[in-house]
Design an enzyme around this catalytic site. Structure first.
Site, PDB file in Angstrom:
ATOM      1  N   SER A 242      -9.213  -4.623   4.569  1.00  0.00           N
ATOM      2  CA  SER A 242      -8.627  -5.328   5.716  1.00  0.00           C
ATOM      3  C   SER A 242      -9.554  -5.400   6.943  1.00  0.00           C
ATOM      4  O   SER A 242      -9.585  -6.441   7.601  1.00  0.00           O
ATOM      5  CB  SER A 242      -7.286  -4.693   6.089  1.00  0.00           C
ATOM      6  OG  SER A 242      -6.384  -4.885   5.025  1.00  0.00           O
ATOM      7  N   LYS A 289       4.586   2.210   4.569  1.00  0.00           N
ATOM      8  CA  LYS A 289       5.333   0.980   4.840  1.00  0.00           C
ATOM      9  C   LYS A 289       6.806   1.214   5.146  1.00  0.00           C
ATOM     10  O   LYS A 289       7.425   0.434   5.859  1.00  0.00           O
ATOM     11  CB  LYS A 289       5.200   0.013   3.652  1.00  0.00           C
ATOM     12  CG  LYS A 289       3.828  -0.608   3.557  1.00  0.00           C
ATOM     13  CD  LYS A 289       3.783  -1.651   2.463  1.00  0.00           C
ATOM     14  CE  LYS A 289       2.364  -2.133   2.270  1.00  0.00           C
ATOM     15  NZ  LYS A 289       2.236  -3.193   1.285  1.00  0.00           N
ATOM     16  N   GLY A 351       7.722  -2.894 -12.966  1.00  0.00           N
ATOM     17  CA  GLY A 351       7.747  -1.906 -11.889  1.00  0.00           C
ATOM     18  C   GLY A 351       8.994  -2.082 -11.039  1.00  0.00           C
ATOM     19  O   GLY A 351       9.613  -3.162 -11.036  1.00  0.00           O
ATOM     20  N   ASN A 374      10.924  -1.267 -15.934  1.00  0.00           N
ATOM     21  CA  ASN A 374      10.262  -0.140 -15.280  1.00  0.00           C
ATOM     22  C   ASN A 374      10.266   1.077 -16.192  1.00  0.00           C
ATOM     23  O   ASN A 374      11.171   1.265 -16.989  1.00  0.00           O
ATOM     24  CB  ASN A 374      10.990   0.191 -13.970  1.00  0.00           C
ATOM     25  CG  ASN A 374      10.181   1.143 -13.107  1.00  0.00           C
ATOM     26  OD1 ASN A 374       8.979   0.943 -12.934  1.00  0.00           O
ATOM     27  ND2 ASN A 374      10.817   2.175 -12.573  1.00  0.00           N
ATOM     28  N   THR A 376      10.800   4.133 -15.449  1.00  0.00           N
ATOM     29  CA  THR A 376      12.053   4.837 -15.204  1.00  0.00           C
ATOM     30  C   THR A 376      13.166   3.794 -15.124  1.00  0.00           C
ATOM     31  O   THR A 376      13.302   3.089 -14.114  1.00  0.00           O
ATOM     32  CB  THR A 376      11.972   5.635 -13.887  1.00  0.00           C
ATOM     33  OG1 THR A 376      10.761   6.397 -13.900  1.00  0.00           O
ATOM     34  CG2 THR A 376      13.164   6.555 -13.702  1.00  0.00           C
TER      35      THR A 376
END
Ligand code: ATR
Length: 496
Positions: A242, A289, A351, A374, A376
């Site tokens: 970035s 985030k 995911g 996913n 899990t």
């Protein structure tokens, strides 16, 4: 106050090698520091004459091992080396706080060689740092110097507060290591007499950056107290692309801004730093985030849905959150599904973490029918319930279901990322060629999954495109201007 100088640390074993390095970087720097403690003994005789012919001010330093240097000889031998400065063209000499030799110091003053009185702390930022420097500044004609090692965001805050307290004091104050990196670039903004840099690979001080990077990428000499400060917070962060994207954007617009990587282990402390530096905005990446959300004064409505904020901007005296990841993710899709996306897409999302959530949010806003797979399964189910999707585990049986959701396959996990580049989360799935396969990973640019998809004549999109698009939207929020893409941009940013 004078502009902060950029000092190249020379820590090669011979004077000739040091001179060659100086010549490589001469255009970027204002002065050099000869670290004589790195020289082989054979070179000692040449120390005195070294500054004469280099055409740039020089500091002589002979650092002891106990202060982080290489000199392991007797103290009397070290003093003999330091005394080579008398009658020489050195402009400065670095003497530690416990070095006292009043006759020598008097003679230095007569020779108009300024003493930089230094101490180092590799264990952190001392609580009384500002007081110590102020006390040292009392010695007539000397420049007090402290190089300290912030080991946390809180340490960096303490260090930055010291610069504030010492606003009117001439000093050299440097934060070492990744946490300290912003202080090296903001030297002029913060009011340090100089900042150090070194050829990449040099070991002289942890965190020294390449002069070319400091000048060309970060615009070291252009930063002053009117420069708008931006950055990216994450942990780890020093590998981030970035700064390359945003600093290039500022340069292209001739915008007086700088964008820095901030290693952050405590988001609450970082908000104090943002206020202290009066930052105009910052990007947020893994793992912060979600954590930033509670510190925002306001936020875009989509943040409650996505539960992640990747962009913070100063607004109405506070910090306001946005999410440009969704825009960044969707943008490359417009080439395939229309702009705006109007096709009824049937998609699989691999995911069910934070990145998947932004992807699912973005796709459902365009009425896509989604299957979430996913590792899990319970997490896939939870996300699917929120956005009204199908779900399953990541086993060969469930992977077969992708066939019914195969206009678009989006891979959001870290599987296949460097260094595990041989991994493919849906290795049993056979592409038929019509699928558009989108892997959010950008390192490597072509994951095993994308390679397989290309082999089957699928169209592929990688994480570079998303990263650039989300940054482009951030840039707009940061500056109010469109991002100008230089030619060869992707190459320069990711592989240059
Ligand atoms: P991010 O914000 O990058 O999405 P995250 O919220 O921690 O990060 O989510 C990581 C995702 O990658 C999850 O879907 C995770 O699967 P689990 O929910 O089963 O943990 C997935 N993931 C990480 N490592 C994985 C692996 N080795 N195999 C399969 N999935 C993996």
């Amino acid at each position: 106050m004078n502009k902060s100088l950029l000092c190249l640390v020379l820590s090669e074993t011979t004077l000739e090698k040091n001179k060659n390095i100086l010549d490589t970087y001469r255009n970027f720097i204002d002065m050099v520091e000869l670290r004589a403690d790195y020289l082989t003994q054979r070179e000692y005789a040449g120390i005195k004459d070294f500054p004469e012919n280099i055409g740039i001010p020089a500091i002589l330093t002979v650092r002891r091992a106990s202060d982080g240097g290489r000199f392991r000889g007797r103290e009397s031998d070290r003093r003999a080396l330091l005394k080579q400065s008398l009658g020489s063209a050195y402009s400065y000499i670095d003497l530690e706080t416990d070095f006292r030799d009043s006759e020598f110091e008097q003679r230095l003053k007569q020779s108009r060689i300024r003493i930089i009185r230094s101490f180092h702390d590799f264990d952190g930022v001392p609580a009384n740092l500002a007081e110590r420097i102020r006390e040292m500044a009392g010695a007539e004609g000397e420049i007090p110097k402290a190089a300290v090692m912030p080991k946390s965001t809180k340490d960096l805050l303490t260090l930055l507060q010291c610069y504030k307290k010492l606003e009117d004091t001439e000093k050299i104050l440097v934060g070492m290591g990744d946490f300290g990196f912003p202080t090296r670039i903001l030297s002029n903004y913060l009011g340090s007499f100089l900042s150090y840099c070194a050829r990449t690979g040099s070991q002289a001080a942890p965190g020294n950056k390449d002069p070319e990077e400091m000048v060309k990428l970060y615009g070291f000499h252009k930063i002053d107290n009117t420069t708008k400060i931006y950055g990216i917070i994450g942990n780890p962060i020093m590998h981030s692309f970035s700064p390359r994207i945003h600093n290039r954007g500022f340069k292209a617009l001739e915008y007086n801004g700088v964008y820095l990587p901030f290693q952050v282990d405590n988001v609450g402390q970082f908000f104090k730093i943002a206020k202290l530096l009066d930052m105009n905005g910052f990007s947020v990446t893994i793992p912060h985030k979600q954590a930033v959300i509670r510190y925002l004064h306001g936020k875009h409505e989509n943040i409650n849905k996505i539960k992640a904020c990747n962009t913070v901007i100063k607004k109405d005296g506070g910090y306001y959150g946005e999410n440009t990841d969704v825009y960044g993710f969707l943008k490359p899709l417009k080439n395939y599904f229309g702009d705006p996306i109007t096709q009824n897409i049937k998609a699989t999302v691999i995911g069910a973490g934070g990145a998947a959530r932004a992807v699912v949010y973005g796709l459902t806003r365009h009425n896509a029918k989604i299957l979430i797979l996913n590792r899990t399964e319970a997490k896939a189910k939870k996300l699917a319930r929120i956005f009204n999707c199908q779900w399953g585990g990541l086993n060969p049986e469930e992977v077969k279901r992708i066939r019914d959701y195969s206009d678009l396959i989006v891979q959001t996990t870290s599987v296949g990322m460097k260094p595990n580049i041989k991994k493919d989360p849906i290795s049993t799935f056979r592409f038929r060629g019509h699928e558009i396969v989108y892997d959010l990973i950008y390192n490597p640019p072509l994951t095993r999954l994308l390679e397989r998809a290309l082999d089957s004549n699928c169209k592929v999109i990688n994480g570079e495109e998303m990263l650039l698009a989300q940054a482009q939207a951030q840039f707009q929020l940061f500056t109010g201007s469109d991002y100008i893409f230089p030619q060869n941009f992707v190459f320069e940013i990711f592989r240059g």
